[in-house]
Design a protein around this motif. Structure first.
Motif, mmCIF file in Angstrom:
data_model
loop_
_atom_site.group_PDB
_atom_site.id
_atom_site.type_symbol
_atom_site.label_atom_id
_atom_site.label_comp_id
_atom_site.label_asym_id
_atom_site.label_seq_id
_atom_site.Cartn_x
_atom_site.Cartn_y
_atom_site.Cartn_z
ATOM 1 N N THR A 40 0.922 -1.315 -0.182
ATOM 2 C CA THR A 40 -0.052 -0.066 -0.020
ATOM 3 C C THR A 40 0.737 1.241 0.051
ATOM 4 O O THR A 40 1.780 1.418 0.813
ATOM 5 C CB THR A 40 -0.786 0.105 1.161
ATOM 6 N N CYS A 41 0.489 2.050 -0.895
ATOM 7 C CA CYS A 41 1.420 3.586 -0.877
ATOM 8 C C CYS A 41 1.052 4.264 0.413
ATOM 9 O O CYS A 41 0.112 4.363 0.772
ATOM 10 C CB CYS A 41 0.965 4.205 -2.320
ATOM 11 N N ASP A 42 2.114 4.550 0.926
ATOM 12 C CA ASP A 42 2.383 5.486 2.192
ATOM 13 C C ASP A 42 1.873 6.807 1.845
ATOM 14 O O ASP A 42 0.971 7.451 2.605
ATOM 15 C CB ASP A 42 3.805 5.474 2.545
ATOM 16 N N THR A 43 1.975 7.413 0.772
ATOM 17 C CA THR A 43 1.747 8.689 0.499
ATOM 18 C C THR A 43 0.208 8.829 0.449
ATOM 19 O O THR A 43 -0.325 9.881 0.956
ATOM 20 C CB THR A 43 2.472 8.957 -1.071
ATOM 21 N N CYS A 44 -0.451 8.139 -0.431
ATOM 22 C CA CYS A 44 -2.030 8.265 -0.562
ATOM 23 C C CYS A 44 -2.714 7.151 0.333
ATOM 24 O O CYS A 44 -3.878 7.100 0.359
ATOM 25 C CB CYS A 44 -2.374 8.234 -1.754
ATOM 26 N N LYS A 45 -2.232 6.602 1.161
ATOM 27 C CA LYS A 45 -2.596 5.517 2.116
ATOM 28 C C LYS A 45 -3.617 4.564 1.134
ATOM 29 O O LYS A 45 -4.507 4.000 1.605
ATOM 30 C CB LYS A 45 -3.493 6.114 3.124
ATOM 31 N N PRO B 254 -3.952 11.970 -9.486
ATOM 32 C CA PRO B 254 -3.263 10.990 -9.162
ATOM 33 C C PRO B 254 -2.170 11.284 -8.260
ATOM 34 O O PRO B 254 -1.474 12.282 -8.372
ATOM 35 C CB PRO B 254 -2.891 10.173 -10.255
ATOM 36 N N CYS B 255 -2.038 10.355 -7.326
ATOM 37 C CA CYS B 255 -1.105 10.523 -6.189
ATOM 38 C C CYS B 255 0.309 10.097 -7.093
ATOM 39 O O CYS B 255 0.476 9.470 -8.001
ATOM 40 C CB CYS B 255 -1.006 9.376 -5.149
ATOM 41 N N GLU B 256 1.177 11.194 -6.850
ATOM 42 C CA GLU B 256 2.844 10.912 -7.790
ATOM 43 C C GLU B 256 3.402 9.814 -7.338
ATOM 44 O O GLU B 256 4.254 9.289 -8.210
ATOM 45 C CB GLU B 256 3.386 12.445 -7.411
ATOM 46 N N ALA B 257 3.362 9.344 -6.149
ATOM 47 C CA ALA B 257 4.420 8.326 -5.672
ATOM 48 C C ALA B 257 3.875 7.055 -6.373
ATOM 49 O O ALA B 257 4.800 6.219 -6.590
ATOM 50 C CB ALA B 257 4.370 8.081 -3.976
ATOM 51 N N CYS B 258 2.602 6.660 -6.509
ATOM 52 C CA CYS B 258 2.230 5.481 -7.132
ATOM 53 C C CYS B 258 1.543 5.723 -8.547
ATOM 54 O O CYS B 258 1.008 4.667 -8.745
ATOM 55 C CB CYS B 258 1.275 4.809 -5.958
ATOM 56 N N ARG B 259 1.241 6.809 -8.953
ATOM 57 C CA ARG B 259 0.765 7.168 -10.222
ATOM 58 C C ARG B 259 -0.680 6.723 -10.214
ATOM 59 O O ARG B 259 -1.219 6.443 -11.171
ATOM 60 C CB ARG B 259 1.321 6.558 -11.499
#
Ligand code: ZN
Ligand code: ZN
Length: 371
Positions: A148-153, A201-206
């Motif tokens: 799971t992406c930390d940035t966008c949870k 979209p969240c940049e970390a996970c696109r």
């Protein structure tokens, strides 16, 4: 800590057939199903208990292990159990029995349900040595997996924004349409079944909500494992999407070949060389074990192929008590190069042996045979 007997939980005898197991489980699962007993934790407990019992007994391999070793044979420590290949947990069994998956976590339908998916199970092939299998070990694993992406949870939306409900499907992820008598559901094209749309979209996970990362972890490998043993580490597979549960990790054991020992089940075999004198006169020799050496007595007149059994020096029995045995098969070595002294002694021996054969009339008999 004493666990209830799986057969007792399902209310069947130890010789119950697969069909009996399945119908016993179906009956219990129907009775204690969370949908029928909302908020009843005792029922849910019974439901899970039955599912666990069935998951073990329905698998021939695990059932056999359970019959032999009890609970110890099918589980090994916290969070890990010996699983069957591709067995994905309670949801899978229920999917199989009732024709739907995911029975936990709220009512049927709705955006959350259709978007939340269980993460994939992962398989890790681990090669270990015979010595490691003998003692048990802690393996250091590096597992590349989607987390799971930390940035966008995990919701895929850029910081400060939220995913929006999909207008096309009303957030269900599916579009229904009528075809003759049937109502057919199709994955919504606008949101690809997610039920919601991420505008920024969240940049970390696109916007995917998950990121590939290498997870380092320690996994305890119990003593006695063999090639094909599977260790299931619950929840250490890939993360689910939109709050779905994580998959499981299966560690599949492969034993490297050993230069001295061969293994069959819990027994070990090795070949023990003896000199002609040791075999003929008898002696004491040191036989290699996985713990060091063991002294055994070789009686006079031992032949090539004689097998000596050393009790309790084989492999530990997985999940149980005790060890198998070690078998040492004797090979009498014929010398290929001799010192002067050895040659002289053997020539003297040859003369004595020849005379011995003639005295017994054996030489004549041999002549008769070959005429
Ligand atoms: Zn993200
Ligand atoms: Zn949609």
């Amino acid at each position: 800590m004493s666990k209830k007997d799986y057969y007792e939980i399902l209310g069947v005898g130890r010789s119950a057939s697969d069909t009996e197991l399945k119908s016993a489980y179906r009956r219990l699962a129907m009775k204690y199903h969370p949908d029928k007993n909302p908020g009843d934790t005792a029922a849910e407990e019974k439901f899970k208990e039955a599912a666990e019992a069935y998951s073990v007994l329905a698998d021939a391999d695990q059932r056999q292990r359970y019959d032999r070793f009890g609970h110890a044979g099918v589980s090994s420590g916290a969070g890990a159990s010996w699983g069957a290949p591709g067995f994905g947990g309670i949801e899978d069994i229920l999917g199989d029995l009732f024709g739907f998956g995911d029975v936990f976590g709220g009512g049927r339908g709705g955006a959350r349900r259709s978007a939340a998916q269980r993460g994939a199970d992962l398989r890790y092939d681990l090669e270990i040595t015979l010595e490691e299998a003998y003692r048990g070990m802690t393996a250091q694993l590096r597992i590349p997996r989607l987390e799971t992406c930390d940035t966008c949870k995990g919701n895929g939306a850029a910081a400060g924004t939220q995913p929006e409900n999909c207008n096309n499907c009303g957030g269900t992820g599916q579009v229904r349409y009528q075809q003759g008598f049937f109502s057919v559901a199709r994955t919504c094209q606008a949101c690809r079944g997610a039920g919601r749309i991420v505008k920024n979209p969240c940049e970390a996970c696109r916007g995917a909500g998950r990121i590939e990362r290498e997870k380092q972890m320690e996994v305890k490998i119990p003593a006695g494992v063999e090639t094909g043993s599977r260790l299931r580490v619950q929840g250490e597979g890939e993360s689910g999407t939109q709050g779905g549960p994580a998959g499981d990790l299966y560690v599949v054991i492969h034993l490297a070949e050993h230069e001295r020992f061969e293994r069959q089940g819990s027994n070990l075999y090795l070949s023990q060389p003896l000199t002609f004198a040791q075999a003929a006169l008898g002696s004491e020799v040191l036989v290699a074990t996985l713990e060091g050496e063991e002294k055994i007595k070789i009686p006079a007149g031992t032949q090539t192929g004689t097998v000596f059994r050393i009790k309790g020096k084989g492999m530990p029995v997985l999940g149980g008590r005790g060890h198998g045995d070690l078998f040492a098969a004797v090979t009498v070595i014929t010398p290929t190069s001799l010192t002067r002294e050895q040659r002289k002694l053997l020539e003297q021996l040859a003369i004595v042996e020849n005379k011995d054969l003639e005295d017994k009339g054996l030489v004549d008999k041999v002549r008769d045979i070959f005429g």
